[in-house]
Design an enzyme around this catalytic site. Sequence first.
Site, PDB file in Angstrom:
ATOM      1  N   ILE A  36      -8.598  -7.635   4.898  1.00  0.00           N
ATOM      2  CA  ILE A  36      -8.914  -7.111   3.568  1.00  0.00           C
ATOM      3  C   ILE A  36      -8.397  -8.053   2.480  1.00  0.00           C
ATOM      4  O   ILE A  36      -9.078  -8.280   1.481  1.00  0.00           O
ATOM      5  CB  ILE A  36      -8.275  -5.712   3.397  1.00  0.00           C
ATOM      6  CG1 ILE A  36      -8.932  -4.697   4.336  1.00  0.00           C
ATOM      7  CG2 ILE A  36      -8.409  -5.227   1.951  1.00  0.00           C
ATOM      8  CD1 ILE A  36      -8.255  -3.336   4.345  1.00  0.00           C
ATOM      9  N   ASP A  82       6.878 -16.575   5.629  1.00  0.00           N
ATOM     10  CA  ASP A  82       7.068 -15.243   6.204  1.00  0.00           C
ATOM     11  C   ASP A  82       7.664 -14.387   5.094  1.00  0.00           C
ATOM     12  O   ASP A  82       8.727 -14.729   4.556  1.00  0.00           O
ATOM     13  CB  ASP A  82       8.023 -15.347   7.408  1.00  0.00           C
ATOM     14  CG  ASP A  82       8.166 -14.030   8.160  1.00  0.00           C
ATOM     15  OD1 ASP A  82       8.083 -12.956   7.526  1.00  0.00           O
ATOM     16  OD2 ASP A  82       8.380 -14.082   9.386  1.00  0.00           O
ATOM     17  N   LYS A 142      10.191 -10.190  -6.268  1.00  0.00           N
ATOM     18  CA  LYS A 142      11.338 -10.974  -6.777  1.00  0.00           C
ATOM     19  C   LYS A 142      10.951 -12.431  -7.026  1.00  0.00           C
ATOM     20  O   LYS A 142      11.339 -13.030  -8.027  1.00  0.00           O
ATOM     21  CB  LYS A 142      12.499 -10.934  -5.774  1.00  0.00           C
ATOM     22  CG  LYS A 142      13.310  -9.675  -5.812  1.00  0.00           C
ATOM     23  CD  LYS A 142      14.122  -9.521  -7.083  1.00  0.00           C
ATOM     24  CE  LYS A 142      15.408 -10.343  -7.050  1.00  0.00           C
ATOM     25  NZ  LYS A 142      16.190 -10.114  -8.296  1.00  0.00           N
ATOM     26  N   SER A 159      -1.413  -0.597   0.135  1.00  0.00           N
ATOM     27  CA  SER A 159      -0.641   0.421   0.836  1.00  0.00           C
ATOM     28  C   SER A 159      -1.555   1.152   1.820  1.00  0.00           C
ATOM     29  O   SER A 159      -2.377   0.507   2.494  1.00  0.00           O
ATOM     30  CB  SER A 159      -0.004   1.353  -0.203  1.00  0.00           C
ATOM     31  OG  SER A 159       0.858   2.281   0.404  1.00  0.00           O
ATOM     32  N   LYS A 177       5.209   2.209   3.799  1.00  0.00           N
ATOM     33  CA  LYS A 177       4.256   2.277   2.685  1.00  0.00           C
ATOM     34  C   LYS A 177       4.737   3.229   1.592  1.00  0.00           C
ATOM     35  O   LYS A 177       4.415   3.021   0.408  1.00  0.00           O
ATOM     36  CB  LYS A 177       2.871   2.688   3.186  1.00  0.00           C
ATOM     37  CG  LYS A 177       2.215   1.673   4.116  1.00  0.00           C
ATOM     38  CD  LYS A 177       2.033   0.300   3.471  1.00  0.00           C
ATOM     39  CE  LYS A 177       1.089  -0.580   4.280  1.00  0.00           C
ATOM     40  NZ  LYS A 177       0.994  -1.949   3.769  1.00  0.00           N
ATOM     41  N   ILE A 206     -11.313   1.166   7.043  1.00  0.00           N
ATOM     42  CA  ILE A 206     -12.171   0.044   6.633  1.00  0.00           C
ATOM     43  C   ILE A 206     -12.697  -0.618   7.906  1.00  0.00           C
ATOM     44  O   ILE A 206     -11.908  -1.113   8.728  1.00  0.00           O
ATOM     45  CB  ILE A 206     -11.377  -0.985   5.787  1.00  0.00           C
ATOM     46  CG1 ILE A 206     -10.707  -0.323   4.567  1.00  0.00           C
ATOM     47  CG2 ILE A 206     -12.299  -2.138   5.354  1.00  0.00           C
ATOM     48  CD1 ILE A 206     -11.640   0.189   3.491  1.00  0.00           C
TER      49      ILE A 206
END
Length: 294
Positions: A36, A82, A142, A159, A177, A206
């Site tokens: 996605i 990562d 951050k 999410s 989530k 999806i």
Amino acid sequence: MSSPGATVPVIDSTAVFKEDIFRNKVLFCTGGGSGICRVMTEAVLKHGAKATIVGRKLDRLTQAANELSEATGSTCIPVQADVRIPQQLKDAVKKTIEQFGRIDFVICGAAGNFLAPISGLSENAFRTVIEIDSLGTYNTIKATLPHVRASRGSYIHVSATLHYRGTPYQAHVSAAKAAVDALSAVLAVEEGPHGVRSNVIAPGPIGGTEGMDRLSAKGPLDRSSEWETPLGRIGHSKDVANAAVFLFSDAANMVSGQRIAVDGASENVRGTLLPYPQSVLDPESVKHLIKPRL
Ligand code: COA
């Protein structure tokens, strides 16, 4: 669910929004090498932005970035990182600034998932998903925030709807989530006065995605390609991309702190992924329905 009613068509955002609305804008997308998030990135590129896609697998990222650049006529660069490692994200942001000079949009999309009940989920497995989804989102915020503040930009967090209810075999993702949703809400409130917006997109089922492959039951109960929603069809990655284009666009400049489900209203009629309560009373009996580990 049978589908006697109308089915909505799959729409491409370029059929709705002007092509150049994101000219001179820069997107930073974690998890953009596949699924996605790749389709979301493609849509933003098509509207004139440039992009960095971030992920763990450099081969896949590089191929995706080349294909996205070619398909959209814009520039997409791959940066290996990562999301669990803050310094790698900071380095990815540095490379983006060196290359493009700014960051306007961020998609926090890197995620991990698999089906497992709490009784079969090790402490490390739970922590791993929290680290990728929740800490990964925090680390991304951050690393990017000073630049997004400077551009008065916008965040989208990918999410889910799983945690709106108690979804069996999804404790790890539900907890992760829920944290992502909470982070987005706080970000919207703390950074709104700096001109920054933050929203959550919660995709429903999806079709054709790794997530669908990992989460749908296998064998005779497999509904991964035929799952129907009240709007008559399974979701398409472009549905999520369209929502992203809207949320990043000026048309959404008063929309912040929201969770937007892109699920054709399926959450309102959702059952469980696996047979219930059989799946929790006798996990062994449903093992053949779950995608095996690689
Ligand atoms: N069921 C139960 N536990 C599982 C599991 C499964 N299907 N897959 C992995 N785990 C456990 C591992 O056993 C390990 O725990 P342990 O050390 O107690 O044995 C822990 O999870 C970490 O697994 P590992 O493979 O070392 O982690 P990783 O960082 O390489 O991979 C994952 C992270 C597990 C989330 C992996 O599925 C992944 O990389 N996913 C990314 C893609 C993805 O999930 N996309 C879908 C998005 S919806």
